[in-house]
Scaffold this motif. Structure first.
Motif: not given
Length: 288
Positions: A160, A245, A249, A251
């Protein structure tokens, strides 16, 4: 500081414009990362003696991350200044050095067969303005690989990427409270021995915690000192991911570029939420 780029002795003379940099992930506070299947190694095949009649050399060189099904993100200093005819491959194997050793034994003197056995060949695209300047080196590149060929070998979820200026929005206070993890295939921190420092190891995907140090328009500096519980990047980790984080999420916020020579103190990483990086990446991937 120099790029975290693993330069074998055979190619060093050909890469005088690329200074060696930081690594394997350091031995202290680091662990294997078999679960980080989106993290891979850049494997390079090149003419290492200027004689087209002799076999090329093939070796792993840098680290990187799959940011969609066919795009491997790495550093531009890993994909420039090679002899004509260079070929780039991507491996998502956990132990690329062991894979290379086995393939070389199975295909002696045939680097193309070695590359096909362990990795997927792709096409490199560097930032057109690399090497830029000290304020913004534009040290970013991608290797486009056939999605079907990658999927046939490995299962992974692309990393991501951050939204625009997400690190800037968090600011120093927020970043101090943010967990960071660096990953890559690089060598170990400097070891003293006869003849001076060496950087052993490398070729295995590892990870280690790092902590926020400072932020500017282009760079995120991350602490990798052992007393703080950190590990860190070293030679061969160039182009590899630094995850944070963010909003719950994991990343991919920055890529490893350089650091201190012994690989003990600081990992200097290139921001992926900054305008230049995002403009380059938007040509290859859908950005959040």
């Amino acid at each position: 500081m120099s790029p975290k780029f693993l330069v074998p002795a055979a190619v060093a003379a050909l890469l005088l414009t690329v200074a060696p940099s930081a690594s394997a992930i350091n031995t202290y506070n680091a662990t294997p990362a078999p679960e980080r299947t989106e993290v891979g190694a850049l494997v390079v095949q090149w003419d290492n003696d200027g004689d087209p009649a002799t076999p090329d050399r093939i070796d792993w060189m840098c680290s990187g991350t799959m940011v969609d099904r066919d795009t491997f993100l790495t550093a531009a200093h890993c994909t420039t200044d090679w002899p004509e005819g260079v070929r780039f491959y991507v491996s998502l194997g956990q132990n690329v050095q062991a894979d290379l050793d086995a393939a070389n034994a199975a295909h002696p003197g045939d680097p193309s067969a070695v590359g096909a056995a362990i990795a997927v060949e792709g096409v490199a695209h560097n930032h057109p303005d690399y090497p830029g300047n000290s304020a913004d080196s534009k040290d970013i590149a991608v290797v486009q690989v056939p999605a079907a060929a990658v999927a046939a070998r490995w299962s992974f979820t692309p990393a991501t990427l951050p939204t625009a200026n997400r690190l800037g929005e968090l600011g120093p206070q927020g970043l101090n409270a943010t967990p960071f993890v660096v990953a890559g295939y690089g060598t170990e921190e400097a070891k003293r021995g006869p003849g001076g420092h060496t950087h052993p190891g490398g070729g295995v995907r590892m990870k280690a915690p790092v902590t926020f140090n400072s932020l500017n328009n282009t760079w995120v500096r991350l602490g990798q000192t052992a007393p703080q519980g950190n590990g860190g990047a070293c030679y061969g980790d160039s182009g590899g991911p630094n995850f944070a984080t963010v909003d719950g999420k994991l990343t991919l916020v920055a890529t490893t570029i350089t650091g201190d020579g012994p690989c003990y103190a600081t990992n200097v990483t290139y921001r992926l939420d900054a305008p230049v990086a995002r403009a380059f990446l938007s040509e290859f991937v859908a950005l959040p």
